[in-house]
Structures are given as structure tokens and as C-alpha cells.
Write an enzyme that holds these catalytic residues in place. Structure first.
Site, mmCIF file in Angstrom:
data_model
loop_
_atom_site.group_PDB
_atom_site.id
_atom_site.type_symbol
_atom_site.label_atom_id
_atom_site.label_comp_id
_atom_site.label_asym_id
_atom_site.label_seq_id
_atom_site.Cartn_x
_atom_site.Cartn_y
_atom_site.Cartn_z
ATOM 1 N N ARG A 94 -1.466 -0.189 -4.440
ATOM 2 C CA ARG A 94 -2.220 -0.102 -2.994
ATOM 3 C C ARG A 94 -3.307 1.032 -3.106
ATOM 4 O O ARG A 94 -4.183 0.687 -2.304
ATOM 5 C CB ARG A 94 -0.942 0.654 -2.347
ATOM 6 N N LYS B 240 -4.229 3.263 2.784
ATOM 7 C CA LYS B 240 -3.673 4.995 3.018
ATOM 8 C C LYS B 240 -5.148 5.682 3.146
ATOM 9 O O LYS B 240 -5.171 6.356 2.205
ATOM 10 C CB LYS B 240 -2.778 5.398 1.860
ATOM 11 N N GLU C 289 3.992 0.218 13.826
ATOM 12 C CA GLU C 289 4.682 1.237 13.254
ATOM 13 C C GLU C 289 4.357 2.444 13.583
ATOM 14 O O GLU C 289 3.912 2.620 14.774
ATOM 15 C CB GLU C 289 4.113 1.235 11.714
HETATM 16 C C1 LIG Z 1 2.929 5.938 3.456
HETATM 17 C C2 LIG Z 1 3.065 5.205 4.640
HETATM 18 C C3 LIG Z 1 4.114 4.338 5.032
HETATM 19 C C4 LIG Z 1 5.440 4.392 4.063
HETATM 20 O O1 LIG Z 1 4.954 3.827 2.677
HETATM 21 P P1 LIG Z 1 5.769 4.132 1.696
HETATM 22 O O2 LIG Z 1 5.285 3.426 0.395
HETATM 23 O O3 LIG Z 1 7.189 3.637 1.744
HETATM 24 O O4 LIG Z 1 5.909 5.741 1.313
HETATM 25 C C5 LIG Z 1 4.121 3.723 6.275
HETATM 26 N N1 LIG Z 1 3.318 4.052 7.129
HETATM 27 C C6 LIG Z 1 2.141 4.557 7.001
HETATM 28 C C7 LIG Z 1 1.019 4.436 8.079
HETATM 29 C C8 LIG Z 1 1.910 5.353 6.074
HETATM 30 O O5 LIG Z 1 1.037 5.975 5.785
#
Ligand SMILES: *Cc1c(COP(=O)(O)O)cnc(C)c1O
Length: 350
Positions: free
Chosen positions: A89, A191, A227
Site C-alpha cells: 500500500r 494513505k 467510509e
Molecule cells: C488506515 C485507514 C483504514 C484502516 O486500514 P487498516 O489497514 O485496516 O489499518 C481505513 N480507512 C482509512 C481512511 C485509513 O486511513
């Protein structure tokens, strides 16, 4: 090596009560990218960074991060959970932000080194606490015209964090937000630091109104569920199908992907990864938020401009399917249930 031997001695920390804040640890990993290549990299002790006042990250937010945990299993091993997916990622985030890609093996070695070097901060099994790891990359050289930097730093630090739920997982209340988290064809799927800067006003507003989190809808039509600011949604239908929203602007949560696998292959449940209309939400039996920090937080209530959707699972505890998913996934993470091949990476402490 046993607990009590000098190298594995734990720091004297009240693991159950440290909360989720930054606690400085001893070693961090740093590697710099210059003249088209990454240097050898390694562990350092200085927690501070000295940067040009004009660094790309400070002017145009050219930065992305990851988040994962190291913890102690039931049989005393120190492990991380699917760090290869964090590495991948991070590679996707780097490409989308025109940053250089750090090879997957280097990312994994950096994580291993930081955990091993700070092993005294990995909380003991059963404490509920974990060692949170924060890998990140940012543009370091002066950039004043809008363009990518050509020098970067990748770093990983570690900070112990307390149990996410102190008194069991209480269901949360969520607000349907009037703000958008990510644009169609934007950066919602990576991210990038900028996504979180944008979400701060929305979350501060939601908290001030008494809500725990925001539910963001798709910005183009505002009819589909996306989300929250930092966690994906899972829903359970009345006939026990696990449903999770699909959209190009949702961050692909590793926890969510693991839950879907566990639902199908360990619990024999039907799973659906598809667009979820907001209009359907009132018909679900259970709902939860998933991410590394809490694994799953149950949702009790979703409020859409004063209209309340109360999940049948209620405000007191996790719904039964959510609970099974939570217990199975955390059982796998803790080494109590056999993990799928490649999910658990053991860290050797030298
Ligand atoms: C980090 C994050 C998640 C969760 O991802 P994981 O890999 O399960 O920790 C979900 N949504 C957003 C917007 C994030 O930044």
C-alpha cells in the site's frame, strides 16, 4: 529467550493505561533518497528531523504514511500482522504522490529492525496494548514551484499504545457527514497525509456535536456509503451476509480484507464487496468499523440529519456475527487460531 532475561526485559510501563498517544522509544529507522537512489539506511537514535524551510512536504504536503502493530502472541513470539500489505500500500501511495517507491523487502526489513531494536516496548501478551509502528515518507529538498521533490526520507518509528477498548467494545454513534473525505478519482485510496488534514474539521465538528465518527458518502452522488476518516465499514445483513462497500475512493483496509477472508474461509459466511446504498443501511442487522487500531468497533447508531438508524444489535455490545469475526481475527493475530499462510511475520530479537 525467556521473559526476565536481560534482553527481553520489558520497560516498566502501565500497559493498560497508556492510551493512544506518542511515547518516544529508543530507535527509529531512516533511509534517504537522493540522486535517484535509496541509501543503505539504518537505525538512529535522534527522534528529531532537521529540514529546509522550503521542503516539499512542508509546502505541498508530499507525504504518505502507514500504520501497523507489533505485539506478543500467546506463546511469547513478537510478530507483525500482514506487513507485506502495508509495504504494497505504501508503494501505491508513493506512486500516486510522485514519490520514489521503497522496495517491499526494504520496507519489511525496516519494520523488523525497529521492532527488534525496541523490543522492550512490545507489550506483553494479554495486556491489550501493542507497539504501534508508523512508516512514512516525505519530500525533503526545497520545492517552491508546484512539482515533486527529488529528495525524500523514509522513516519508521515505534510507539507503545494502550488497549483500544478499556471496558469492552462499546458501540459507537456515527453522523452522516456533510463534508466529503475524498474526490472521485482523487486520493481516497492511498494513505496520503493530505486526506487526514482535510478530515480534521469534519471530525472536530462531529465530536463537538456528540458523535464518535463521521460516515462519508460518495461525493459524486451522496447516495452510497464510503467510509469514516480512518476506518472501513462492514455490515451484516439479517441473513448473516457480510457486506463491505466498494469504491475507488475508499482506503483498502488490511483489517477489512482480512475480515472478509475470515468470514468466508473460517466462518463459512457469505461475503459481498459491492456498492452499498445509504438507503440500505436501515435494513442491516449489525454494523462495524474496521482498522488496525481497534480491529472492529461496533456501531450502535447512525444519525442522518436528525433521523436515527438504530442497529438491532443495540448500544450495549457487539452484534453476534461482528463478535465472531472479531474473536476469530484477533485469535489469529494472537496465535490462538492457526493463521492463513503468510499472515504472521515473526520478529527475531538478536
Ligand atoms: C488506515 C485507514 C483504514 C484502516 O486500514 P487498516 O489497514 O485496516 O489499518 C481505513 N480507512 C482509512 C481512511 C485509513 O486511513
Amino acid at each position: 529467550m525467556k521473559q526476565g532475561d536481560t534482553k527481553m526485559a520489558k520497560k516498566d510501563i502501565d500497559w493498560a493505561n497508556i492510551g493512544f498517544g506518542y511515547i518516544q522509544t529508543e530507535k527509529r529507522y531512516v533511509t534517504n533518497f537522493k540522486n535517484g537512489e535509496w541509501d543503505k539506511g539504518g537505525l538512529i537514535e535522534d527522534p528529531n528531523i532537521v529540514l529546509s524551510e522550503c521542503a516539499g512536504v512542508l509546502q505541498y504536503a508530499q507525504t504518505a504514511f502507514e500504520g501497523l502493530k507489533a505485539y506478543t502472541t500467546v506463546d511469547g513470539r513478537i510478530v507483525t500482522f500482514r506487513p507485506d500489505l502495508n509495504a504494497e500500500r505504501m508503494m501505491d501511495s508513493a506512486k500516486r504522490l510522485e514519490m520514489p517507491v521503497l522496495p517491499k523487502e526494504r520496507f519489511l526489513e525496516a519494520i523488523d529492525e525497529v521492532v527488534a531494536a525496541n523490543n522492550e516496548y512490545v507489550p506483553p501478551y494479554g495486556s491489550g496494548a501493542t507497539l504501534y509502528l508508523r512508516p512514512y515518507m516525505f519530500g525533503t529538498n526545497p520545492v517552491i514551484g508546484v512539482k515533486p521533490a527529488n529528495e525524500y526520507q523514509f522513516r519508521v518509528f515505534a510507539t507503545p499504545v494502550g488497549p483500544y477498548f478499556k471496558e469492552g467494545a462499546k458501540p459507537v454513534t456515527i453522523k452522516v457527514s456533510d463534508f466529503d473525505r475524498a474526490a472521485p478519482h482523487g486520493t481516497g485510496h492511498i494513505k496520503a497525509g493530505l486526506n487526514y488534514a482535510m478530515s480534521l474539521h469534519a471530525i472536530v465538528t462531529a465530536h463537538a456535536e456528540g458523535f464518535d465518527e463521521n460516515m462519508y458518502l460518495d461525493p459524486a452522488t451522496r447516495t452510497k456509503v464510503e467510509e469514516t476518516g480512518g476506518a472501513n465499514f462492514i455490515f451484516i445483513t439479517k441473513d448473516n451476509t457480510v457486506v463491505t462497500p466498494k469504491s475507488d475512493s475508499i482506503l483498502p483496509s488490511i483489517t477489512r480484507r482480512s475480515i472478509m477472508y475470515v468470514a468466508e474461509h473460517y466462518l463459512g459466511l457469505k461475503v459481498e464487496h459491492r456498492e452499498v446504498e445509504f438507503a440500505e443501511v436501515k435494513d442491516f442487522a449489525e454494523a462495524g468499523l474496521c482498522g488496525t487500531a481497534a480491529v472492529i468497533s461496533p456501531i450502535g447508531k447512525i444519525v442522518d440529519h436528525g433521523k436515527e438508524i438504530c442497529l438491532p444489535s443495540g448500544m450495549e455490545e457487539m452484534g453476534p456475527i461482528t463478535k465472531k469475526l472479531y474473536e476469530t481475527l484477533t485469535g489469529i493475530q494472537q496465535g490462538k487460531i492457526e493463521a492463513p499462510e503468510g499472515w504472521i511475520r515473526e520478529i527475531k530479537v538478536k
